[in-house]
Each structure stands twice: as structure tokens, then as C-alpha cells.
Scaffold this motif. Structure first.
Motif, PDB file in Angstrom:
ATOM      1  N   TYR A  47       0.970  -1.162  -0.001  1.00 56.59           N
ATOM      2  CA  TYR A  47      -0.071  -0.128   0.064  1.00 56.59           C
ATOM      3  C   TYR A  47       0.980   1.458   0.153  1.00 56.59           C
ATOM      4  CZ  TYR A  47      -3.644  -3.181   1.662  1.00 56.59           C
ATOM      5  OH  TYR A  47      -4.350  -4.384   1.463  1.00 56.59           O
ATOM      6  N   GLY A  48       0.451   2.355  -0.600  1.00 58.12           N
ATOM      7  CA  GLY A  48       0.919   3.511  -0.677  1.00 58.12           C
ATOM      8  C   GLY A  48      -0.077   4.873   0.091  1.00 58.12           C
ATOM      9  N   ASP A  49       0.144   5.898  -0.036  1.00 62.22           N
ATOM     10  CA  ASP A  49      -0.726   6.871   0.477  1.00 62.22           C
ATOM     11  C   ASP A  49      -2.060   7.015  -0.472  1.00 62.22           C
ATOM     12  OD1 ASP A  49       1.130   7.713   2.316  1.00 62.22           O
ATOM     13  OD2 ASP A  49       2.046   9.406   0.716  1.00 62.22           O
ATOM     14  N   GLU A  50      -1.988   6.728  -1.603  1.00 66.32           N
ATOM     15  CA  GLU A  50      -3.170   6.524  -2.491  1.00 66.32           C
ATOM     16  C   GLU A  50      -3.891   5.163  -2.537  1.00 66.32           C
ATOM     17  OE1 GLU A  50      -4.256   9.336  -4.571  1.00 66.32           O
ATOM     18  OE2 GLU A  50      -2.512  10.134  -3.108  1.00 66.32           O
ATOM     19  N   GLY A  51      -3.462   4.390  -1.575  1.00 61.88           N
ATOM     20  CA  GLY A  51      -4.267   3.073  -1.573  1.00 61.88           C
ATOM     21  C   GLY A  51      -3.211   1.939  -2.109  1.00 61.88           C
ATOM     22  N   LEU A  52      -3.832   0.928  -2.540  1.00 63.12           N
ATOM     23  CA  LEU A  52      -3.407  -0.342  -2.959  1.00 63.12           C
ATOM     24  C   LEU A  52      -2.288  -0.059  -4.081  1.00 63.12           C
ATOM     25  CD1 LEU A  52      -3.106  -3.310  -2.691  1.00 63.12           C
ATOM     26  CD2 LEU A  52      -4.985  -3.525  -4.186  1.00 63.12           C
ATOM     27  N   LEU A  53      -1.149  -0.436  -4.023  1.00 64.59           N
ATOM     28  CA  LEU A  53      -0.149  -0.280  -4.948  1.00 64.59           C
ATOM     29  C   LEU A  53       0.222  -1.635  -5.912  1.00 64.59           C
ATOM     30  CD1 LEU A  53       2.918   1.564  -3.146  1.00 64.59           C
ATOM     31  CD2 LEU A  53       1.015   2.444  -4.891  1.00 64.59           C
ATOM     32  N   ARG A  54       0.096  -2.671  -5.083  1.00 62.59           N
ATOM     33  CA  ARG A  54       0.674  -3.872  -5.941  1.00 62.59           C
ATOM     34  C   ARG A  54      -0.021  -5.105  -5.012  1.00 62.59           C
ATOM     35  NH1 ARG A  54       5.645  -2.649  -5.301  1.00 62.59           N
ATOM     36  NH2 ARG A  54       5.791  -1.600  -7.292  1.00 62.59           N
TER      37      ARG A  54
END
Length: 69
Positions: A47-54
Motif C-alpha cells: 500500500y501507498g498513500d493513495e491505497g493499494l499499489l501492488r
């Protein structure tokens, strides 16, 4: 949380691992009915600041397969 599945060709046992309220990984054991032993892999979530990354499947032998994006 744990999820057991049974199908025509095989079965699986999935354990969902959370860190707080966020899904971190799923530990999966699966096998075909004709096999005597289970294979296992992890589904890892990043996860990143914007939500799910990978989302990545990681096998016990080190093989990795990116599932999302």
C-alpha cells in the motif's frame, strides 16, 4: 481469518493476515485431490498513500508473480 475451499479438482486453505485493519498477506496452501501434499504461497499486498499499489504472489521457492496492477 481463515477460508477453506473444496472444489471438483482440489482444495485450499487460506489464512488472512491483517496489520491493524489492513490486509497484509494471505498464506495459501493448496493441492489437487490426487496429490498427497500441499503446495504453499503467499499473496502479499503493498500500500501507498493513495491505497493499494501492488499484489504479488510469492512462492516458497522464491518465484514471484505480480498480480496487480
Amino acid at each position: 481469518m481463515r477460508d477453506l475451499n473444496w472444489g471438483e479438482y482440489g482444495c485450499s486453505d487460506s489464512s488472512y493476515i491483517y496489520v491493524g485493519q489492513v490486509l497484509d498477506k494471505i498464506i495459501v496452501q493448496q493441492k489437487e485431490h490426487v496429490e498427497s501434499s500441499f503446495s504453499d504461497f503467499e499473496v502479499r499486498f503493498e500500500y501507498g498513500d493513495e491505497g493499494l499499489l501492488r499484489i504479488t504472489n510469492v512462492c516458497s521457492n522464491g518465484y514471484e508473480e505480480q498480480r496487480f496492477p
